[in-house]
Design an enzyme around this catalytic site. Sequence first.
Site, short mmCIF file in Angstrom:
data_model
loop_
_atom_site.label_atom_id
_atom_site.label_comp_id
_atom_site.label_asym_id
_atom_site.label_seq_id
_atom_site.Cartn_x
_atom_site.Cartn_y
_atom_site.Cartn_z
N ARG A 100 44.00 -69.69 -13.54
CA ARG A 100 44.18 -69.72 -12.10
C ARG A 100 43.91 -71.12 -11.56
O ARG A 100 42.78 -71.54 -11.39
CB ARG A 100 43.23 -68.71 -11.43
CG ARG A 100 43.42 -68.60 -9.93
CD ARG A 100 44.77 -68.05 -9.55
NE ARG A 100 44.95 -66.68 -10.00
CZ ARG A 100 46.17 -66.12 -10.20
NH1 ARG A 100 47.27 -66.79 -9.97
NH2 ARG A 100 46.25 -64.87 -10.63
N HIS A 160 54.20 -74.61 -11.10
CA HIS A 160 53.51 -73.73 -10.15
C HIS A 160 52.22 -74.41 -9.66
O HIS A 160 51.11 -73.89 -9.83
CB HIS A 160 53.18 -72.44 -10.90
CG HIS A 160 52.73 -71.29 -10.06
ND1 HIS A 160 51.71 -71.37 -9.14
CD2 HIS A 160 53.16 -70.00 -10.02
CE1 HIS A 160 51.53 -70.19 -8.59
NE2 HIS A 160 52.40 -69.35 -9.10
N GLU A 189 55.64 -75.30 -5.22
CA GLU A 189 56.16 -75.24 -6.59
C GLU A 189 57.61 -75.70 -6.63
O GLU A 189 58.48 -75.06 -6.03
CB GLU A 189 56.07 -73.80 -7.10
CG GLU A 189 54.70 -73.16 -6.87
CD GLU A 189 54.73 -71.65 -7.10
OE1 GLU A 189 55.51 -71.18 -7.94
OE2 GLU A 189 53.97 -70.95 -6.42
N ARG A 193 53.33 -70.33 -20.14
CA ARG A 193 51.97 -70.70 -19.70
C ARG A 193 50.88 -70.05 -20.53
O ARG A 193 49.71 -70.40 -20.38
CB ARG A 193 51.78 -70.39 -18.21
CG ARG A 193 51.96 -68.93 -17.86
CD ARG A 193 51.80 -68.71 -16.35
NE ARG A 193 52.02 -67.31 -16.00
CZ ARG A 193 51.61 -66.74 -14.89
NH1 ARG A 193 50.94 -67.45 -13.99
NH2 ARG A 193 51.86 -65.48 -14.63
N ASP A 211 54.29 -66.15 0.90
CA ASP A 211 54.91 -66.12 -0.42
C ASP A 211 56.42 -66.25 -0.22
O ASP A 211 57.09 -65.28 0.13
CB ASP A 211 54.54 -64.80 -1.14
CG ASP A 211 54.91 -64.82 -2.61
OD1 ASP A 211 55.54 -65.80 -3.07
OD2 ASP A 211 54.58 -63.84 -3.32
C1 BG6 Z 1 53.93 -67.27 -6.95
C2 BG6 Z 1 54.72 -66.04 -6.60
O1 BG6 Z 1 54.78 -68.26 -7.44
O2 BG6 Z 1 52.96 -66.95 -7.96
C3 BG6 Z 1 53.76 -64.95 -6.13
O3 BG6 Z 1 55.69 -66.35 -5.60
C4 BG6 Z 1 52.70 -64.69 -7.20
O4 BG6 Z 1 54.50 -63.76 -5.83
C5 BG6 Z 1 52.01 -66.00 -7.54
O5 BG6 Z 1 51.77 -63.74 -6.71
C6 BG6 Z 1 50.92 -65.89 -8.60
O6 BG6 Z 1 51.42 -65.36 -9.77
P1 BG6 Z 1 50.46 -65.10 -11.01
O7 BG6 Z 1 51.33 -64.40 -12.02
O8 BG6 Z 1 50.00 -66.45 -11.50
O9 BG6 Z 1 49.32 -64.26 -10.51
#
Ligand code: BG6
Length: 301
Positions: free
Chosen positions: A74, A170, A273, A100, A214
Amino acid sequence: MNQTAELNHRFASADFLNFEEKTDGFVVANLTTPFATASIALQGAHVMTYQPAGQPPLIWLSKFAKFAPGKSIRGGVPVCWPWFGAHATDAKLPGHGFARTVPWDLVDARMLPDQRVRLVFELEQSDATRAQWPHASTVKNTITIGQELEVELATTNLGASPFELGQALHTYFEVGDIRQTTISGLEDCEFIDKVAGGARKTQQGAVNFTQETDRVYFGTRGHCEIRDPALGRTIVITSTGSRSTVVWNPWTEKADKMGDFGPDGHLAMVCVENANAVDDVIQLAPGATHRMTAQYRSIKA
Ligand code: BG6
């Protein structure tokens, strides 16, 4: 020799690079240059931290991030590849692709003549990745640490037929207070609002944040700015090879459910992103290479 010892033997330099096993089986490259410090996980070729000298971190990493083989981190700069979001036809496949959460090979690491440091990673193909993505291809992530953080994701089609490619860098940026943060550069772009059930809308003025956000913006122009009065800085994002931009902040309730943000963690981050997603997925011809690049730097506001 274990993996960390081998990487240290092949690539470490007392001046700018060493490797450590952060948790069991989870190896991280630590970089120090005159301009910035950074750390990159071998899993996902994932930039975890990047901090320009004398400044707060540019990239946000959750204090509650988990570092474990096969789990996404995260924060940092996750690489979403070879699809973005849910898989188009198979809901069992992992969201945002597998890149990832699998190991990447470090194929080159060097200090450039101008003292920036560049690492080149290539995704390790395996039976498990081929089962999810049956296309002959390579993907390289080239990360350059200097006064800017530069990332280039290059995908080559080695097969005999075209394939569809979705992807995103991302990136989680650190901000002083999301409630005061605005993003410019997306004015007049059409977007899908995932929080409003996927409604198509057009951006009026700068983006600001008062709730879960989002969105996938289309026809984006390769230049965005994150204005952050609380930290007194603006983060400038320039990009090539991506025509969509995703803007995300989960806000309180969703962040609490996710379990790896921590209390009020969402107030200190925003994801912007560079992507090729939804309307903008790439059709990659045999023999062709697609490059998506992003450069991030901060300037005093
Ligand atoms: C974003 C998406 O890019 O990533 C969201 O648009 C999503 O919908 C977010 O919740 C986080 O994704 P993850 O898989 O890393 O929890």
